[in-house]
Design an enzyme around this catalytic site. Structure first.
Site, PDB file in Angstrom:
ATOM      1  N   PHE A  11       0.828  -1.222   0.000  1.00 37.81           N
ATOM      2  CA  PHE A  11       0.000   0.000   0.000  1.00 37.81           C
ATOM      3  C   PHE A  11       0.865   1.276   0.000  1.00 37.81           C
ATOM      4  CE2 PHE A  11      -2.680   2.717   3.098  1.00 37.81           C
ATOM      5  CZ  PHE A  11      -3.341   3.370   2.070  1.00 37.81           C
ATOM      6  N   ILE A  12       1.663   1.459   1.019  1.00 37.04           N
ATOM      7  CA  ILE A  12       2.423   2.714   1.129  1.00 37.04           C
ATOM      8  C   ILE A  12       3.620   2.698   0.170  1.00 37.04           C
ATOM      9  CG2 ILE A  12       3.572   4.299   2.725  1.00 37.04           C
ATOM     10  CD1 ILE A  12       2.008   2.840   5.015  1.00 37.04           C
ATOM     11  N   PHE A  80       9.956  -0.762   3.588  1.00 42.37           N
ATOM     12  CA  PHE A  80       8.547  -0.917   3.968  1.00 42.37           C
ATOM     13  C   PHE A  80       8.193  -2.360   4.317  1.00 42.37           C
ATOM     14  CE2 PHE A  80       8.499   2.582   0.817  1.00 42.37           C
ATOM     15  CZ  PHE A  80       7.793   3.548   1.514  1.00 42.37           C
ATOM     16  N   ALA A  81       8.989  -3.316   3.824  1.00 42.15           N
ATOM     17  CA  ALA A  81       8.568  -4.718   3.926  1.00 42.15           C
ATOM     18  C   ALA A  81       8.346  -5.123   5.374  1.00 42.15           C
ATOM     19  CB  ALA A  81       9.613  -5.626   3.283  1.00 42.15           C
ATOM     20  N   GLY A  82       7.196  -5.708   5.622  1.00 41.56           N
ATOM     21  CA  GLY A  82       6.905  -6.165   6.973  1.00 41.56           C
ATOM     22  C   GLY A  82       5.466  -6.635   7.047  1.00 41.56           C
ATOM     23  N   LEU A  83       5.180  -7.407   8.090  1.00 37.69           N
ATOM     24  CA  LEU A  83       3.795  -7.810   8.348  1.00 37.69           C
ATOM     25  C   LEU A  83       3.191  -6.760   9.268  1.00 37.69           C
ATOM     26  CD1 LEU A  83       4.394 -11.632   8.981  1.00 37.69           C
ATOM     27  CD2 LEU A  83       3.580 -10.529   6.877  1.00 37.69           C
ATOM     28  N   SER A 124       5.958   3.704  13.211  1.00 38.15           N
ATOM     29  CA  SER A 124       4.529   3.917  13.442  1.00 38.15           C
ATOM     30  C   SER A 124       4.305   4.721  14.713  1.00 38.15           C
ATOM     31  CB  SER A 124       3.881   2.543  13.602  1.00 38.15           C
ATOM     32  OG  SER A 124       2.574   2.674  14.092  1.00 38.15           O
ATOM     33  N   TYR A 149       3.160  -6.736  16.915  1.00 37.54           N
ATOM     34  CA  TYR A 149       3.455  -5.888  15.748  1.00 37.54           C
ATOM     35  C   TYR A 149       4.091  -4.566  16.210  1.00 37.54           C
ATOM     36  CZ  TYR A 149       2.724  -2.245  12.316  1.00 37.54           C
ATOM     37  OH  TYR A 149       2.933  -1.158  11.491  1.00 37.54           O
ATOM     38  N   LYS A 153       8.108  -2.715  15.652  1.00 39.51           N
ATOM     39  CA  LYS A 153       8.464  -1.355  15.211  1.00 39.51           C
ATOM     40  C   LYS A 153       9.375  -0.689  16.241  1.00 39.51           C
ATOM     41  CE  LYS A 153       6.413  -1.520  11.425  1.00 39.51           C
ATOM     42  NZ  LYS A 153       7.190  -1.533  10.198  1.00 39.51           N
ATOM     43  N   LEU A 200     -10.256   1.036  10.087  1.00 41.25           N
ATOM     44  CA  LEU A 200     -11.534   1.724   9.891  1.00 41.25           C
ATOM     45  C   LEU A 200     -11.876   1.978   8.419  1.00 41.25           C
ATOM     46  CD1 LEU A 200     -13.957   3.161  11.195  1.00 41.25           C
ATOM     47  CD2 LEU A 200     -12.581   5.248  11.237  1.00 41.25           C
ATOM     48  N   VAL A 217     -18.742   0.378  15.417  1.00 44.98           N
ATOM     49  CA  VAL A 217     -17.977   1.495  15.991  1.00 44.98           C
ATOM     50  C   VAL A 217     -17.529   1.041  17.375  1.00 44.98           C
ATOM     51  CG1 VAL A 217     -18.097   3.886  16.801  1.00 44.98           C
ATOM     52  CG2 VAL A 217     -19.232   3.225  14.668  1.00 44.98           C
TER      53      VAL A 217
END
Ligand code: NAD
Ligand code: UFG
Length: 334
Positions: A11-12, A80-83, A124, A149, A153, A200, A217
């Site tokens: 994605f990024i 960027f590679a990562g789960l 993050s 996760y 980071k 979301l 929500v």
């Protein structure tokens, strides 16, 4: 610059490749396609009208990385590679620590061997844990993460800090992303979560196109203006441009620098739903459910440091993010 982009079909990463090519950098993508597909490469070539070299390589595969780095001399690596699935990381911690931490160690070893001492890392806002107040600036202490996760980071940041201390030849930008959403305007690339989305915006877009009945929500009793969780949503194209600006740390050999990449504005879940409904003229049915475990009430950035030092700031509004996210979901469906 000649830039190695790990996780470049994600994605990024994919949005960043577009912005790098727009600025005439040379890019080579590696990705093991565990959470993306090869068609992204074709779509990147459509968007940029440039050839995009791609290698299906796992960052833990030292031999394959060595072959690549011995043939191409990279000036910088954007990693960027990562789960990234928070829930899954609680079920499969060893997989996450192996993929993210071991993968980064192998990558760093090979980059070091082939004299590429320049790195931009996808960190993050999760490393701040539950902040004492908002907005959060880079001087805030790192906190306690609520899932494996998040810890990967936080630990990788520490590894990179130690690496720079041991060898100041390294120039490293740690970029702490807030909540990336949106997609490229072409509708050719965007976020493609496997199974039921955790986040979301992908959940909202799937409700919008009828793939899911209603949004849950998670909590309306937080200490926030309307009781629902507040986050700093940032358009992925703005985030991608932040990486191009962060190359300044490398060009000017500034050592190790940490930047928040966010807009500086917090929006609640209800504000996101209402904005999405308004700009896309679609109804999002929802139900209030209990709080999701591990969630914090509010988290938004002070993004002044990136503005002052890199000349970067997010330009897109929440309206743009909602419009582009929906546009991507519709294209994906057809
Ligand atoms: P993504 O899953 O779309 O992209 C990650 C890419 O890395 C995928 O294409 C995947 O196939 C690849 N990959 C994973 N493990 C690999 C390995 N061992 N070897 C080679 N390729 C591998 O995720 P994204 O949202 O683009 O996130 C990119 C980075 O930013 C990640 O490191 C993520 O943790 C971080 N990040 C994301 C967010 C977010 O909300 N999306 C927030 C903060 C930080
Ligand atoms: N939410 C809902 N319903 C949903 C999904 C989310 O109400 O179906 C709420 C959450 O409770 C939260 C807000 O929407 O208040 C945002 O939740 P996300 O799951 O989209 O994002 P998070 O802030 O929880 O986490 C994301 C990434 C993390 C990253 C963090 C900070 O998933 O990996 O942003 O960058 F660490």
């Amino acid at each position: 610059m000649k830039i190695l982009v790990t996780g470049g079909t994600g994605f990024i990463g994919s949005h960043t490749v577009v912005e790098l090519l727009n600025q005439n950098h040379e890019v080579v993508i590696i990705d093991n396609l565990c959470n993306s597909s090869k068609t992204v490469v074709k779509n990147l070539e459509k968007i940029t009208n440039k050839k995009v070299p791609f290698f299906n390589i796992d960052i833990r595969n030292k031999k394959a990385l060595e072959e690549l780095c011995s043939e191409s001399k990279f000036d910088c690596c954007i990693h960027f590679a990562g789960l990234k699935a928070v829930g899954e990381s609680c079920q499969k911690p060893l997989e996450y620590y192996d993929n993210n931490i071991n993968g980064t160690l192998v990558l760093l070893e090979v980059l070091n061997k082939y004299n590429c001492h320049n790195l931009i890392f996808s960190s993050s806002a999760t490393v701040y844990g539950n902040p004492k107040s908002n907005p959060i600036d880079e001087t805030f202490p790192k906190g306690t993460c609520t899932n494996p996760y998040g810890w990967t980071k936080s630990m990788i940041e520490q590894i990179l800090i130690d690496l720079h201390t041991a060898n100041p030849d390294w120039n490293i930008a740690l970029l702490r992303y807030f909540n990336p959403i949106g997609a490229h305007k072409s509708g050719l690339i965007g976020e493609n979560p496997n199974g039921v989305p955790n986040n979301l915006m992908p959940y909202i877009t799937q409700v919008a196109v009828g793939m899911r009945k209603e949004l849950s929500v998670f909590g309306n009793d937080y200490d926030t203006p309307d009781g629902t969780g507040v986050r700093d949503y940032i358009h992925v194209v703005d985030l991608a441009k932040g990486h191009v600006k962060a190359l300044k740390v490398i060009e000017k050999k500034q050592g190790l620098k940490i930047y928040n990449l966010g807009t500086g504005h917090g929006y609640s879940v209800m504000q996101v739903i209402k904005t999405f409904e308004k700009v896309n003229n679609v109804k999002i049915p929802y139900q209030i459910k209990p709080r999701r475990s591990g969630d914090i009430a509010a988290c938004y950035a002070n993004a002044q440091k990136a503005f002052k030092e890199l000349g970067w700031k997010a330009e897109n509004t929440l309206e743009d993010m909602c419009r582009d996210s929906y546009n991507w979901e519709i294209h994906k469906k057809n």
